[in-house]
Design a protein around this motif. Structure first.
Motif, PDB file in Angstrom:
ATOM      1  N   ALA A 326       0.825  -1.217   0.000  1.00 63.31           N
ATOM      2  CA  ALA A 326       0.000   0.000   0.000  1.00 63.31           C
ATOM      3  C   ALA A 326       0.855   1.261   0.000  1.00 63.31           C
ATOM      4  O   ALA A 326       0.524   2.261  -0.644  1.00 63.31           O
ATOM      5  N   THR A 327       1.998   1.205   0.725  1.00 63.29           N
ATOM      6  CA  THR A 327       2.898   2.363   0.762  1.00 63.29           C
ATOM      7  C   THR A 327       3.474   2.646  -0.609  1.00 63.29           C
ATOM      8  O   THR A 327       3.582   3.810  -1.047  1.00 63.29           O
ATOM      9  N   ASP A 328       3.863   1.576  -1.309  1.00 64.78           N
ATOM     10  CA  ASP A 328       4.411   1.751  -2.661  1.00 64.78           C
ATOM     11  C   ASP A 328       3.366   2.367  -3.593  1.00 64.78           C
ATOM     12  O   ASP A 328       3.670   3.249  -4.403  1.00 64.78           O
ATOM     13  N   GLU A 329       2.120   1.875  -3.484  1.00 66.95           N
ATOM     14  CA  GLU A 329       1.056   2.430  -4.326  1.00 66.95           C
ATOM     15  C   GLU A 329       0.789   3.891  -3.976  1.00 66.95           C
ATOM     16  O   GLU A 329       0.556   4.720  -4.872  1.00 66.95           O
ATOM     17  N   LEU A 330       0.818   4.202  -2.674  1.00 68.20           N
ATOM     18  CA  LEU A 330       0.600   5.588  -2.259  1.00 68.20           C
ATOM     19  C   LEU A 330       1.706   6.500  -2.777  1.00 68.20           C
ATOM     20  O   LEU A 330       1.443   7.613  -3.250  1.00 68.20           O
ATOM     21  N   ARG A 331       2.953   6.032  -2.696  1.00 62.96           N
ATOM     22  CA  ARG A 331       4.062   6.843  -3.213  1.00 62.96           C
ATOM     23  C   ARG A 331       3.906   7.080  -4.720  1.00 62.96           C
ATOM     24  O   ARG A 331       4.160   8.187  -5.213  1.00 62.96           O
ATOM     25  N   ALA A 332       3.519   6.004  -5.445  1.00 60.38           N
ATOM     26  CA  ALA A 332       3.329   6.174  -6.892  1.00 60.38           C
ATOM     27  C   ALA A 332       2.213   7.174  -7.182  1.00 60.38           C
ATOM     28  O   ALA A 332       2.334   8.010  -8.086  1.00 60.38           O
ATOM     29  N   ILE A 334       1.200   9.638  -5.191  1.00 61.31           N
ATOM     30  CA  ILE A 334       1.682  10.984  -4.844  1.00 61.31           C
ATOM     31  C   ILE A 334       2.572  11.522  -5.948  1.00 61.31           C
ATOM     32  O   ILE A 334       2.496  12.709  -6.323  1.00 61.31           O
ATOM     33  N   HIS A 335       3.430  10.644  -6.497  1.00 61.83           N
ATOM     34  CA  HIS A 335       4.328  11.083  -7.572  1.00 61.83           C
ATOM     35  C   HIS A 335       3.529  11.516  -8.803  1.00 61.83           C
ATOM     36  O   HIS A 335       3.835  12.551  -9.427  1.00 61.83           O
ATOM     37  N   ARG A 336       2.478  10.751  -9.149  1.00 58.39           N
ATOM     38  CA  ARG A 336       1.658  11.131 -10.303  1.00 58.39           C
ATOM     39  C   ARG A 336       0.947  12.463 -10.052  1.00 58.39           C
ATOM     40  O   ARG A 336       0.883  13.320 -10.945  1.00 58.39           O
ATOM     41  N   ARG A 337       0.432  12.656  -8.845  1.00 58.29           N
ATOM     42  CA  ARG A 337      -0.254  13.914  -8.544  1.00 58.29           C
ATOM     43  C   ARG A 337       0.710  15.097  -8.593  1.00 58.29           C
ATOM     44  O   ARG A 337       0.360  16.177  -9.058  1.00 58.29           O
ATOM     45  N   GLU A 338       1.927  14.902  -8.127  1.00 56.82           N
ATOM     46  CA  GLU A 338       2.913  15.981  -8.190  1.00 56.82           C
ATOM     47  C   GLU A 338       3.243  16.324  -9.635  1.00 56.82           C
ATOM     48  O   GLU A 338       3.413  17.500  -9.985  1.00 56.82           O
ATOM     49  N   GLN A 339       3.341  15.296 -10.503  1.00 59.20           N
ATOM     50  CA  GLN A 339       3.596  15.563 -11.914  1.00 59.20           C
ATOM     51  C   GLN A 339       2.451  16.337 -12.548  1.00 59.20           C
ATOM     52  O   GLN A 339       2.677  17.292 -13.310  1.00 59.20           O
ATOM     53  N   ILE A 340       1.205  15.934 -12.213  1.00 63.16           N
ATOM     54  CA  ILE A 340       0.048  16.645 -12.769  1.00 63.16           C
ATOM     55  C   ILE A 340       0.004  18.087 -12.280  1.00 63.16           C
ATOM     56  O   ILE A 340      -0.250  19.021 -13.053  1.00 63.16           O
TER      57      ILE A 340
END
Length: 596
Positions: A326-332, A334-340
């Motif tokens: 779940a942590t890995d999915e959350l990090r991914a 968060i990374h996508r939201r930061e890119q957007i």
């Protein structure tokens, strides 16, 4: 012994979980504050950029008029009306009026009065105050609902006199100190806003200025209202012998948990100060509230943990693996939201930069080129050959096409961001006004425009006018040569809270395979290349309709042509019934439309 070990284990687990829960709650609070701090920094940057862009829009608009007024040998009422026609409250929110101001000594007042009575208002009366140099408004274009004030001596107002002299001495545009406008003196004191005057010198034989007055509170509300929302408190002040508060935007109570932001805005030959503070809508819960929340959450989780501690101990490894996944999915995520978010910020910066280039780098030179072309046509008409006159006609036509494209680009860029002033609008009066303008000039083949019963809707009158001007103007324009334009405008109720408006024509039509893309920007369908246009008119219409919560589509019309349908929110009151006679007149499009 086993039960004692289990109790110790359970108690240890409870204590451990309470500690971890409290630590996580405090850490979450820190994350929330860090995020709020970053959000406030971005919002402050957007507010500062919005104020800077708005004052630049005022400056460029006034510079265009001053540059154009410097070209002809004389400026009369008709010429001044043409020069200031593009200046509207929609383009310059908060602006009160644009005036042409001339200077005169006391002995020259009668001569100056006779001259400007001949060029402007025959009833003009100059009213000098005292002796010395006077400054009179001789031509005016009001931008609000108040009548013009001509002949008033600005020398009696220290702020107005000082800015005129400063602009004359430096040869550059200047802005005044804040003061209450003479045109607002008849209003109640509570409604009189602190205002400013922008003065641009005009290169003529006598001291002349183009002056724009705008109200501080209206300016601040229109400049930052959309950007600040209810999450920022903004104060606009000016520097002088002391800092004077000019206007304020106070949507909610300020929260002192985060520090405010102060910045200086450079305006022509002066400086303003912006004081931006976060409100309670921007920040997370603070202080004791956060600690109580953390304590309650930790206690509940500890009690839940005490009962099934043995089961949880056995499933620890499996839970650990699930947490890691779940942590890995959350990090991914968060990374996508930061890119957007980064891409959105980049698009915002690009849009502001694009609007600045169009408004500053293209429009001012284009106004100068247009002015010089008109001078060449008027002053050298007898010296030019037929080829030279053809070249000048082509040059003038090209500048007009470029001006139309720039206006369409600006309208498309601001269709999503300009404030939406929703009010109750009678479509029958609005459509009748547009039809009258399209049928105003003589023509060999006048259009036939039939208007049915139109309702009352809720929307922005300026943007609604843009919808009808574009669609009806297109219906008149895109008609085969040699045939009169035929247009039908009707409306029907669609549900309890909306109306569907239809505009049908007998023009060149839109091929079925191109109707899905006709509302995209810069798209021109087959057959339209014979007619002038930029490909932005229908894209602007779709943006405006969607901002009003509606939808728009197009289909073929029985017998040929196109039928556009769009929805608008209904007004609470019943629609006004009006007669819809057939109207016929010349096919002439107003320059205020963005038809395409």
């Amino acid at each position: 012994m086993v039960e004692r070990k289990g109790s110790i284990l359970a108690l240890s687990g409870v204590v451990l979980f309470l500690t971890v829960a409290a630590a996580l709650a405090l850490a979450a609070g820190q994350v929330l504050y860090s995020r709020a701090e970053a959000d406030f920094a971005r919002k402050s940057e957007v507010i500062e950029r919005s104020v800077t862009a708005e004052i630049e829009r005022y400056r460029v608009a006034l510079a265009d008029v001053a540059a154009a007024a410097s070209v002809p040998e004389k400026v009369d009422a008709a010429a001044f009306a043409d020069l200031t026609e593009p200046l509207t409250r929609r383009r310059l929110p908060g602006a009160a009026a644009v005036n042409l101001v001339v200077a005169a000594a006391t002995a020259d007042v009668p001569t100056v009065q006779r001259r400007w009575r001949a060029l402007g208002d025959p009833a003009l009366r100059l009213r000098p105050v005292g002796a010395g140099q006077h400054f009179f408004s001789v031509l005016s274009r009001p931008l609000d609902d108040r009548p013009p004030r001509l002949g008033v001596d600005a020398a009696k107002v220290p702020e107005a006199r000082d800015v005129l002299l400063r602009a004359q001495n430096t040869g550059q545009m200047a802005i005044s100190r804040a003061y209450r406008l003479l045109r607002d003196s008849e209003l109640p004191v509570a409604e009189q806003q602190l205002s400013f005057v922008l003065a641009a010198p005009v290169a003529r034989n006598e001291p002349t200025w183009v002056v724009m007055a705008f109200r501080g509170t209206d300016f601040l509300r229109e400049a930052i209202g959309l950007a600040a929302g209810d999450e920022a408190d903004v104060t606009l002040s000016e520097f002088g012998t002391s800092v004077v508060t000019v206007a304020e935007w106070r949507p909610e109570r300020v929260d002192d948990a985060l520090p405010g932001y102060e910045t200086t805005i450079d305006v022509p030959q002066r400086a303003w100060q912006l004081d931006i503070r976060p409100t309670v809508s921007l920040l997370p819960p603070t202080g004791v509230g956060l600690q109580v929340t953390a304590t309650i959450i930790g206690t509940v989780l500890a009690l839940v943990l005490a009962v099934p501690i043995s089961v949880l101990w056995i499933a620890r490894e499996r839970a650990a693996r699930q947490v890691i996944r779940a942590t890995d999915e959350l990090r991914a995520d968060i990374h996508r939201r930061e890119q957007i978010e980064h891409e959105l910020r980049m698009r915002e910066v690009e849009l502001v930069g694009f609007a600045g280039v169009v408004a500053h780098d293209l429009r001012a030179p284009l106004a100068m080129v247009t002015g010089y072309v008109e001078v060449l046509r008027d002053e050298t008409a007898g010296l030019l050959t037929e080829d030279h006159r053809v070249f000048l006609d082509r040059l003038q036509a090209g500048t007009h096409r470029m001006h139309s494209m720039l206006e369409d680009l600006l309208a498309y860029a601001t269709a999503d961001s300009m404030p939406l002033r929703a009010t109750e609008v009678d479509l029958s009066g609005l459509v009748a006004e547009i039809v009258g303008e399209l049928c105003a000039a003589p023509s060999a083949l006048p259009p036939h425009i039939q208007v049915g019963e139109m309702p009352r809707v809720v929307g922005d009158p300026t943007l609604l006018r843009q919808i009808f001007y574009n669609l009806v103007g297109n219906a008149v324009k895109y008609t085969e040569p040699g045939a009169p334009a035929t247009v039908e405008i009707s409306a029907v109720q669609q549900g309890p809270s909306a109306y569907r408006v239809e505009i049908a024509d007998r023009g060149i039509g839109i091929p079925p395979d191109q109707r899905a893309h006709v509302f995209d920007p810069f798209i021109r369908v087959a057959g339209s290349e014979r007619f002038p246009g930029t490909g932005l008119g229908l894209a602007i219409v779709r943006r405006v309709v969607e901002r009003h919560g509606g939808r728009i589509d197009v289909d073929g019309n029985i017998g040929g042509g196109s039928r556009f349908r769009f929805t608008l929110p209904a007004a609470p009151a019943a629609p006004t019934r009006t007669e819809g006679p057939e109207m016929a007149g010349p096919s002439a499009l107003s320059s205020r439309g963005h038809g395409d």
